[in-house]
Design an enzyme around this catalytic site. Structure first.
Site, PDB file in Angstrom:
ATOM      1  CB  THR A 106       3.675   6.685  13.823  1.00 53.37           C
ATOM      2  OG1 THR A 106       4.270   7.102  15.044  1.00 53.37           O
ATOM      3  CG2 THR A 106       4.055   7.636  12.697  1.00 53.37           C
TER       4      THR A 106
ATOM      5  CE1 TYR B  93      -2.565   3.277   2.117  1.00 51.11           C
ATOM      6  CE2 TYR B  93      -4.125   1.952   0.863  1.00 51.11           C
ATOM      7  CZ  TYR B  93      -3.812   3.117   1.539  1.00 51.11           C
ATOM      8  OH  TYR B  93      -4.736   4.115   1.664  1.00 51.11           O
TER       9      TYR B  93
ATOM     10  CG  ASP C 159       0.748  11.960  14.494  1.00 49.57           C
ATOM     11  OD1 ASP C 159       1.759  11.621  15.116  1.00 49.57           O
ATOM     12  OD2 ASP C 159      -0.037  12.852  14.847  1.00 49.57           O
TER      13      ASP C 159
ATOM     14  N   GLY D 237      14.359  -5.321  36.796  1.00 47.69           N
ATOM     15  CA  GLY D 237      15.492  -5.491  35.884  1.00 47.69           C
ATOM     16  C   GLY D 237      15.258  -6.560  34.849  1.00 47.69           C
TER      17      GLY D 237
ATOM     18  N   GLY E  37       5.204  -0.807   3.781  1.00 49.11           N
ATOM     19  CA  GLY E  37       5.703  -2.121   4.194  1.00 49.11           C
ATOM     20  C   GLY E  37       5.630  -3.098   3.044  1.00 49.11           C
TER      21      GLY E  37
ATOM     22  CD  GLU F 145      -3.341   2.146   8.159  1.00 51.98           C
ATOM     23  OE1 GLU F 145      -2.776   1.351   7.431  1.00 51.98           O
ATOM     24  OE2 GLU F 145      -4.035   3.090   7.727  1.00 51.98           O
TER      25      GLU F 145
ATOM     26  CD  GLN G  90       4.432  -4.796  40.612  1.00 56.48           C
ATOM     27  OE1 GLN G  90       5.093  -3.825  40.997  1.00 56.48           O
ATOM     28  NE2 GLN G  90       4.846  -5.619  39.672  1.00 56.48           N
TER      29      GLN G  90
HETATM   30  C1  LIG Z   1      -4.009  -8.898   8.689  1.00 56.30           C
HETATM   31  C2  LIG Z   1      -4.344  -7.618   9.414  1.00 56.30           C
HETATM   32  C3  LIG Z   1      -3.151  -6.689   9.398  1.00 56.30           C
HETATM   33  C4  LIG Z   1      -3.608  -5.270   9.086  1.00 56.30           C
HETATM   34  C5  LIG Z   1      -2.417  -4.388   8.884  1.00 56.30           C
HETATM   35  C6  LIG Z   1      -1.850  -3.995  10.238  1.00 56.30           C
HETATM   36  C7  LIG Z   1      -1.058  -2.724  10.134  1.00 56.30           C
HETATM   37  C8  LIG Z   1       0.211  -2.964   9.349  1.00 56.30           C
HETATM   38  C9  LIG Z   1       1.236  -2.013   9.780  1.00 56.30           C
HETATM   39  C10 LIG Z   1       1.456  -0.867   9.162  1.00 56.30           C
HETATM   40  C11 LIG Z   1       0.704  -0.446   7.954  1.00 56.30           C
HETATM   41  C12 LIG Z   1       0.661   1.031   7.855  1.00 56.30           C
HETATM   42  C13 LIG Z   1       0.087   1.597   6.799  1.00 56.30           C
HETATM   43  C14 LIG Z   1      -0.017   3.043   6.723  1.00 56.30           C
HETATM   44  O1  LIG Z   1       0.454   3.800   7.549  1.00 56.30           O
HETATM   45  S1  LIG Z   1      -0.919   3.566   5.376  1.00 56.30           S
HETATM   46  C15 LIG Z   1      -0.822   5.331   5.431  1.00 56.30           C
HETATM   47  C16 LIG Z   1      -1.620   5.887   6.582  1.00 56.30           C
HETATM   48  N1  LIG Z   1      -1.725   7.289   6.433  1.00 56.30           N
HETATM   49  C17 LIG Z   1      -2.638   8.008   7.093  1.00 56.30           C
HETATM   50  O2  LIG Z   1      -3.374   7.527   7.936  1.00 56.30           O
HETATM   51  C18 LIG Z   1      -2.707   9.460   6.718  1.00 56.30           C
HETATM   52  C19 LIG Z   1      -3.495  10.258   7.719  1.00 56.30           C
HETATM   53  N2  LIG Z   1      -4.118  11.403   7.063  1.00 56.30           N
HETATM   54  C20 LIG Z   1      -5.439  11.347   6.665  1.00 56.30           C
HETATM   55  O3  LIG Z   1      -6.161  10.396   6.852  1.00 56.30           O
HETATM   56  C21 LIG Z   1      -5.974  12.588   6.002  1.00 56.30           C
HETATM   57  O4  LIG Z   1      -4.903  13.317   5.422  1.00 56.30           O
HETATM   58  C22 LIG Z   1      -6.727  13.524   6.993  1.00 56.30           C
HETATM   59  C23 LIG Z   1      -7.988  12.833   7.419  1.00 56.30           C
HETATM   60  C24 LIG Z   1      -5.863  13.831   8.182  1.00 56.30           C
HETATM   61  C25 LIG Z   1      -7.033  14.847   6.306  1.00 56.30           C
HETATM   62  O5  LIG Z   1      -7.604  14.511   5.096  1.00 56.30           O
HETATM   63  P1  LIG Z   1      -8.172  15.676   4.124  1.00 56.30           P
HETATM   64  O6  LIG Z   1      -8.534  15.075   2.837  1.00 56.30           O
HETATM   65  O7  LIG Z   1      -7.225  16.819   4.139  1.00 56.30           O
HETATM   66  O8  LIG Z   1      -9.532  15.999   4.818  1.00 56.30           O
HETATM   67  P2  LIG Z   1      -9.961  17.157   5.798  1.00 56.30           P
HETATM   68  O9  LIG Z   1      -9.249  17.088   7.101  1.00 56.30           O
HETATM   69  O10 LIG Z   1      -9.922  18.427   5.038  1.00 56.30           O
HETATM   70  O11 LIG Z   1     -11.464  16.699   6.036  1.00 56.30           O
HETATM   71  C26 LIG Z   1     -12.390  16.826   4.945  1.00 56.30           C
HETATM   72  C27 LIG Z   1     -13.630  16.090   5.352  1.00 56.30           C
HETATM   73  O12 LIG Z   1     -13.403  14.695   5.140  1.00 56.30           O
HETATM   74  C28 LIG Z   1     -13.669  13.972   6.328  1.00 56.30           C
HETATM   75  N3  LIG Z   1     -12.771  12.821   6.347  1.00 56.30           N
HETATM   76  C29 LIG Z   1     -11.437  12.844   6.447  1.00 56.30           C
HETATM   77  N4  LIG Z   1     -10.958  11.580   6.430  1.00 56.30           N
HETATM   78  C30 LIG Z   1     -12.034  10.757   6.319  1.00 56.30           C
HETATM   79  C31 LIG Z   1     -12.193   9.342   6.250  1.00 56.30           C
HETATM   80  N5  LIG Z   1     -11.137   8.500   6.327  1.00 56.30           N
HETATM   81  N6  LIG Z   1     -13.426   8.844   6.115  1.00 56.30           N
HETATM   82  C32 LIG Z   1     -14.484   9.679   6.059  1.00 56.30           C
HETATM   83  N7  LIG Z   1     -14.424  11.047   6.126  1.00 56.30           N
HETATM   84  C33 LIG Z   1     -13.190  11.555   6.253  1.00 56.30           C
HETATM   85  C34 LIG Z   1     -13.393  14.956   7.424  1.00 56.30           C
HETATM   86  O13 LIG Z   1     -14.033  14.565   8.603  1.00 56.30           O
HETATM   87  C35 LIG Z   1     -13.960  16.223   6.827  1.00 56.30           C
HETATM   88  O14 LIG Z   1     -15.345  16.167   6.946  1.00 56.30           O
HETATM   89  P3  LIG Z   1     -16.139  17.545   7.158  1.00 56.30           P
HETATM   90  O15 LIG Z   1     -15.626  18.123   8.421  1.00 56.30           O
HETATM   91  O16 LIG Z   1     -17.564  17.105   7.233  1.00 56.30           O
HETATM   92  O17 LIG Z   1     -15.794  18.371   5.944  1.00 56.30           O
HETATM   93  C1  LIG Z   2       6.404   1.138  10.916  1.00 56.66           C
HETATM   94  C2  LIG Z   2       5.685   1.995   9.892  1.00 56.66           C
HETATM   95  C3  LIG Z   2       5.009   1.380   8.853  1.00 56.66           C
HETATM   96  C4  LIG Z   2       4.374   2.147   7.880  1.00 56.66           C
HETATM   97  N1  LIG Z   2       3.751   1.514   6.825  1.00 56.66           N
HETATM   98  C5  LIG Z   2       3.212   2.261   5.848  1.00 56.66           C
HETATM   99  C6  LIG Z   2       2.622   1.636   4.703  1.00 56.66           C
HETATM  100  O1  LIG Z   2       2.616   0.411   4.577  1.00 56.66           O
HETATM  101  N2  LIG Z   2       2.093   2.415   3.723  1.00 56.66           N
HETATM  102  C7  LIG Z   2       2.102   3.787   3.820  1.00 56.66           C
HETATM  103  O2  LIG Z   2       1.612   4.450   2.907  1.00 56.66           O
HETATM  104  N3  LIG Z   2       2.637   4.422   4.912  1.00 56.66           N
HETATM  105  C8  LIG Z   2       3.187   3.686   5.906  1.00 56.66           C
HETATM  106  N4  LIG Z   2       3.744   4.306   7.003  1.00 56.66           N
HETATM  107  C9  LIG Z   2       3.787   5.779   7.065  1.00 56.66           C
HETATM  108  C10 LIG Z   2       2.792   6.318   8.059  1.00 56.66           C
HETATM  109  O3  LIG Z   2       1.489   6.178   7.597  1.00 56.66           O
HETATM  110  C11 LIG Z   2       3.101   7.804   8.334  1.00 56.66           C
HETATM  111  O4  LIG Z   2       4.363   7.873   8.934  1.00 56.66           O
HETATM  112  C12 LIG Z   2       2.037   8.386   9.264  1.00 56.66           C
HETATM  113  O5  LIG Z   2       0.850   8.575   8.560  1.00 56.66           O
HETATM  114  C13 LIG Z   2       2.495   9.710   9.882  1.00 56.66           C
HETATM  115  O6  LIG Z   2       2.717  10.650   8.871  1.00 56.66           O
HETATM  116  P1  LIG Z   2       4.094  11.475   8.845  1.00 56.66           P
HETATM  117  O7  LIG Z   2       5.186  10.504   8.912  1.00 56.66           O
HETATM  118  O8  LIG Z   2       4.006  12.417   7.722  1.00 56.66           O
HETATM  119  O9  LIG Z   2       4.062  12.286  10.211  1.00 56.66           O
HETATM  120  P2  LIG Z   2       3.971  13.880  10.363  1.00 56.66           P
HETATM  121  O10 LIG Z   2       2.594  14.329  10.023  1.00 56.66           O
HETATM  122  O11 LIG Z   2       5.121  14.503   9.665  1.00 56.66           O
HETATM  123  O12 LIG Z   2       4.138  13.984  11.958  1.00 56.66           O
HETATM  124  C14 LIG Z   2       5.189  14.717  12.558  1.00 56.66           C
HETATM  125  C15 LIG Z   2       4.579  15.547  13.680  1.00 56.66           C
HETATM  126  O13 LIG Z   2       3.760  16.561  13.110  1.00 56.66           O
HETATM  127  C16 LIG Z   2       2.502  16.601  13.786  1.00 56.66           C
HETATM  128  N5  LIG Z   2       1.478  17.118  12.870  1.00 56.66           N
HETATM  129  C17 LIG Z   2       1.342  16.840  11.562  1.00 56.66           C
HETATM  130  N6  LIG Z   2       0.304  17.511  11.046  1.00 56.66           N
HETATM  131  C18 LIG Z   2      -0.257  18.232  12.046  1.00 56.66           C
HETATM  132  C19 LIG Z   2      -1.379  19.112  12.155  1.00 56.66           C
HETATM  133  N7  LIG Z   2      -2.166  19.406  11.111  1.00 56.66           N
HETATM  134  N8  LIG Z   2      -1.649  19.635  13.368  1.00 56.66           N
HETATM  135  C20 LIG Z   2      -0.879  19.341  14.451  1.00 56.66           C
HETATM  136  N9  LIG Z   2       0.203  18.525  14.397  1.00 56.66           N
HETATM  137  C21 LIG Z   2       0.495  17.979  13.212  1.00 56.66           C
HETATM  138  C22 LIG Z   2       2.247  15.152  14.168  1.00 56.66           C
HETATM  139  O14 LIG Z   2       1.306  15.075  15.259  1.00 56.66           O
HETATM  140  C23 LIG Z   2       3.654  14.704  14.587  1.00 56.66           C
HETATM  141  O15 LIG Z   2       3.854  15.059  15.961  1.00 56.66           O
HETATM  142  C24 LIG Z   2       4.393   3.563   7.983  1.00 56.66           C
HETATM  143  C25 LIG Z   2       5.044   4.179   9.049  1.00 56.66           C
HETATM  144  C26 LIG Z   2       5.686   3.402  10.015  1.00 56.66           C
HETATM  145  C27 LIG Z   2       6.409   4.082  11.155  1.00 56.66           C
END
Ligand SMILES: CCCCCCCC/C=C\C/C=C/C(=O)SCCNC(=O)CCNC(=O)[C@H](O)C(C)(C)COP(=O)(O)OP(=O)(O)OC[C@H]1O[C@@H](n2cnc3c(N)ncnc32)[C@H](O)[C@@H]1OP(=O)(O)O
Ligand SMILES: Cc1cc2nc3c(=O)[nH]c(=O)nc-3n(C[C@H](O)[C@H](O)[C@H](O)COP(=O)(O)OP(=O)(O)OC[C@H]3O[C@@H](n4cnc5c(N)ncnc54)[C@H](O)[C@@H]3O)c2cc1C
Length: 636
Positions: free
Chosen positions: A428, A135, A432, A407, A177, A430, A336
């Site tokens: 962090t 992803y 932060d 320890g 990942g 999915e 504890q």
């Molecule tokens: C076998 C099982 C194993 C499963 C796997 C286990 C985990 C494996 C380990 C690691 C995998 C890791 C993967 C990753 O990290 S993938 C990448 C993850 N990245 C993120 O999570 C990014 C976070 N940022 C966001 O989600 C968005 O940028 C945002 C929500 C912070 C901001 O989005 P933006 O488009 O800028 O929207 P707004 O803030 O402007 O809001 C607009 C509007 O939309 C609504 N909204 C936002 N997000 C959602 C949503 N997800 N669903 C529905 N609605 C959403 C928001 O509420 C606003 O609504 P409004 O106020 O009514 O306008």
């Molecule tokens: C182990 C691991 C596995 C991952 N796997 C995947 C994967 O498979 N696929 C994928 O796409 N991504 C993956 N990621 C990435 C992950 O989704 C991002 O690291 C995560 O979404 C955080 O985004 P960032 O790194 O940009 O943090 P940043 O947003 O840069 O965070 C830095 C600091 O800024 C602060 N901050 C940011 N924006 C704001 C705001 N608007 N207001 C206040 N504070 C703010 C945060 O709270 C944080 O303290 C993985 C990360 C890790 C660590």
């Protein structure tokens, strides 16, 4: 002595049916049967050993992970395991690997957002692991801000092609990942450009490597991003870096109507962009799905740490010997108990909130299919907020469990350092946790402005104080004429309070269900009260300032907590036995089922490679000259 249960005296104190509690923890008799059978299958197979991870180099560690993943797949195929059993097997193998992202994100993204034709093409290949997916959303320059992603996907209607490109260094995909060395395909998120116009971030299925020799395709530069926190831990995962150099995304062209990775938008063969009238945020659907699974995962990780710390706290004796008698079990110290039992209660609380969130996600998914978007905002707020709340509490809880073991908790053989190192990125990935709480705060602000002060009256009576706390925290912030950004730190606190209200109310609702087994419901009531009163004690400033409790109430709540800890004490070992974890899965000498800790610790020490020789490598080169020099100095 081997074979002797050093915790038998603790198990005999239990006041409830542990086998019945095992069913409650597993979720159903069927779920318990699958978990029990598969966990024992994995524990009994030397092909899944994991006690050597901390002694391997990064390359050896990674190659061993590939071996295990292949071995797991062979086991699944040979035994004809169901999808549920296969998922459980990967869970009990307990090693971050590319398969997490293939099964946990790549396939769900296609199922949740792919068109019918895309699902028909890609799912059969993915289910047979004839392609391996990742992803690829996060970039070097952007992770939280999805709308800030820079990768482009430009449709050229002249040649009927999508060109995927990384225009800048910061647009390099970074973190996904499985991407670094294994994935053959990615769901890559890019800014869709059609006819010179931009249409925001969409997902694309892009092939990265040849299915013949695994070499990166033309225009693809891909690799691993390097070592991460801890030694073993997440270094079994190839989190990768990826750059596209004008890559032809042939697969988007394979379909008559060129479909980006979403049923919510289309690019026709004539090069027309069609946005259907659904919320653009559905492009985030996979993240919402994974966030709800992460809440269930939190209860697993926290319960593992609590199981280790509880069993060891019953084994460990320190001080308190009377007339030469045995010293006091550290689990009997009130300090504890006040540190350990709220974590035990939290493990159960997160289990039940995870069950509820799974229902909520299924419900919203069903509604979306009927174009009913009414509960989407609440589903987003709940999955975001509860992911944040449970992962923060779990990461902190695992560290607290390490400290509760003194320890020996710092030894790798305790299982706690590795558990912590693997778990903490959940705060962090999915999303932060603070960024997600800001989403909840935004939802609350909107709700308050729509409903007035009362956020919801749909909560059980026992949560009135919790509900009043949220309303008070919101009123204090919403009433003040300052912007969201200015008040965001305070609003995040209100968001946490809102999520805690949800956890408490769902725990109470769980207790209103029929729960079979002698004494089981009573034990859960004690744990529910511990969870609720512990938080009330921890945040009593909030509760007192709302006026819904007085200082006397706060004092009474503290007295009640102590009484509740005394009620849990005789049942503590049985409550962690109910998790039904094998010693293999726990991976902890301190948490071993029979409590025979000291002989196992001593035996394990001698297995460390450093003890392969009594005189360490390097003595003659470095130590002996040192000593000789000191002796010469001493003669002066
Ligand atoms: C076998 C099982 C194993 C499963 C796997 C286990 C985990 C494996 C380990 C690691 C995998 C890791 C993967 C990753 O990290 S993938 C990448 C993850 N990245 C993120 O999570 C990014 C976070 N940022 C966001 O989600 C968005 O940028 C945002 C929500 C912070 C901001 O989005 P933006 O488009 O800028 O929207 P707004 O803030 O402007 O809001 C607009 C509007 O939309 C609504 N909204 C936002 N997000 C959602 C949503 N997800 N669903 C529905 N609605 C959403 C928001 O509420 C606003 O609504 P409004 O106020 O009514 O306008
Ligand atoms: C182990 C691991 C596995 C991952 N796997 C995947 C994967 O498979 N696929 C994928 O796409 N991504 C993956 N990621 C990435 C992950 O989704 C991002 O690291 C995560 O979404 C955080 O985004 P960032 O790194 O940009 O943090 P940043 O947003 O840069 O965070 C830095 C600091 O800024 C602060 N901050 C940011 N924006 C704001 C705001 N608007 N207001 C206040 N504070 C703010 C945060 O709270 C944080 O303290 C993985 C990360 C890790 C660590």
């Amino acid at each position: 002595m081997e074979g002797v249960d050093h915790l038998a005296h603790e198990r005999n104190k239990s006041e409830f049916d542990v086998d019945a509690m095992k069913i409650v923890w597993a979720g159903s008799p069927h779920a318990f049967d699958v978990s029990d059978r598969i966990s024992k299958l994995v524990a009994s197979d030397p092909g899944f050993r994991k006690d050597n991870r901390s002694t391997l180099s990064r390359k050896e560690l990674f190659k061993n992970t590939l071996r295990k993943a292949a071995y797991a797949w062979k086991t699944i195929v040979d035994l004809r395991l169901s999808e549920e059993e296969a998922a459980k097997l990967r869970f009990y193998v307990d090693e971050p690997a590319f398969t997490d992202l293939h099964w946990g994100m790549f396939i769900p993204a296609i199922k949740g957002q792919g068109t019918e034709e895309q699902q028909q093409k890609w799912l059969p290949l993915a289910y047979k692991m004839q392609i391996i997916g990742c992803y690829a959303q996060t970039e070097l320059g952007h992770g939280s801000n999805v709308q800030g992603l820079e990768t482009t996907a430009t449709f050229d209607s002249q040649t009927d092609e999508f060109i995927i490109h990384s225009p800048t260094l910061t647009s390099s995909k970074w973190w996904p990942g499985g991407l670094g060395k294994v994935a053959t395909h990615a769901i890559a998120y890019a800014r869709l450009i059609v006819g010179g116009r931009e249409h925001g971030v969409h997902g694309f299925i892009v092939q990265l490597r040849s299915l013949e020799d695994h070499s990166p395709l033309l225009g693809i530069t891909v690799g691993d991003i390097g070592m991460k926190f801890g030694n073993g831990a997440y270094n079994t995962m190839d989190n990768g870096v990826l750059q596209f150099d004008h890559v032809l995304d042939v697969y988007s062209i394979a379909f008559a109507s060129i479909a980006v990775m979403l049923w919510v938008s289309q690019v026709t063969c004539e090069g027309k962009y069609k946005q259907s009238d659904v919320p653009r945020q559905l492009v985030y659907g996979t993240m919402v799905y994974v966030r709800q699974t992460i809440v269930a995962d939190a209860s697993c990780a926290l319960s593992r740490a609590v199981c280790i710390a509880t069993r060891y706290s019953a084994v460990r004796r320190q001080f308190g010997s009377q007339n030469g008698g045995p010293e006091t079990q550290v689990i009997d110290y009130k300090t504890q108990q006040s540190r350990l039992f709220p974590l035990l209660a939290s493990a159960y609380a997160f289990r039940f909130i995870g069950e509820w969130l799974k229902w909520l996600y299924a419900d919203v998914t069903q509604r979306l299919q009927a174009n009913d978007f009414s509960t989407l905002p609440e589903a987003h707020a709940c999955t975001a907020g509860l992911k944040s709340l449970t992962t923060t509490a779990t990461a902190d809880g695992i560290e607290e469990c390490r400290k509760l073991c003194g320890g020996h908790g710092y030894l790798c053989s305790s299982g706690l350092p590795e558990l912590f190192a693997v778990y903490v990125p959940a705060c962090t990935y999915e999303g932060d946790n603070t960024v997600l709480l800001l989403q909840v705060a935004r939802f609350l602000m909107k709700t308050v402005s729509q409903l007035g002060s009362r956020l919801s009256s749909k909560k059980p009576v026992g949560t009135i104080a919790y509900m009043t706390r949220v309303e008070h925290l919101m009123q204090c912030r919403c009433g003040v004429q300052r912007g969201f950004a200015e008040l965001s730190a305070d609003l995040v606190e209100a968001a946490v309070a809102h999520c805690q209200l949800i956890v408490v109310s769902k725990f109470i609702e769980k207790l209103q269900q029929e729960i079979p087994g002698k004494g089981v419901k009573q034990q859960l009531e004690v744990l529910c009260n511990i969870y609720a009163l512990f938080l009330l004690h921890k945040h009593q400033g909030d509760f007192l300032s709302t006026g819904c409790i007085t200082p006397k109430h706060a004092a009474l709540a503290n007295d009640e907590l102590r009484s509740l800890y005394s009620q849990v004490r005789p049942n503590a070992i049985a409550l962690v036995d109910a998790f039904n974890y094998t010693d293999h899965y726990l991976g902890s000498i301190l948490g071993c089922y029979d409590g025979n800790v000291y002989p196992k610790l001593y035996e394990a020490a001698w297995k460390d490679p450093l003890n392969e020789s009594v005189v360490p490598d390097g003595y003659h080169l470095y130590i002996r000259p040192l000593l000789k020099q000191e002796i010469r100095t001493a003669r002066l």
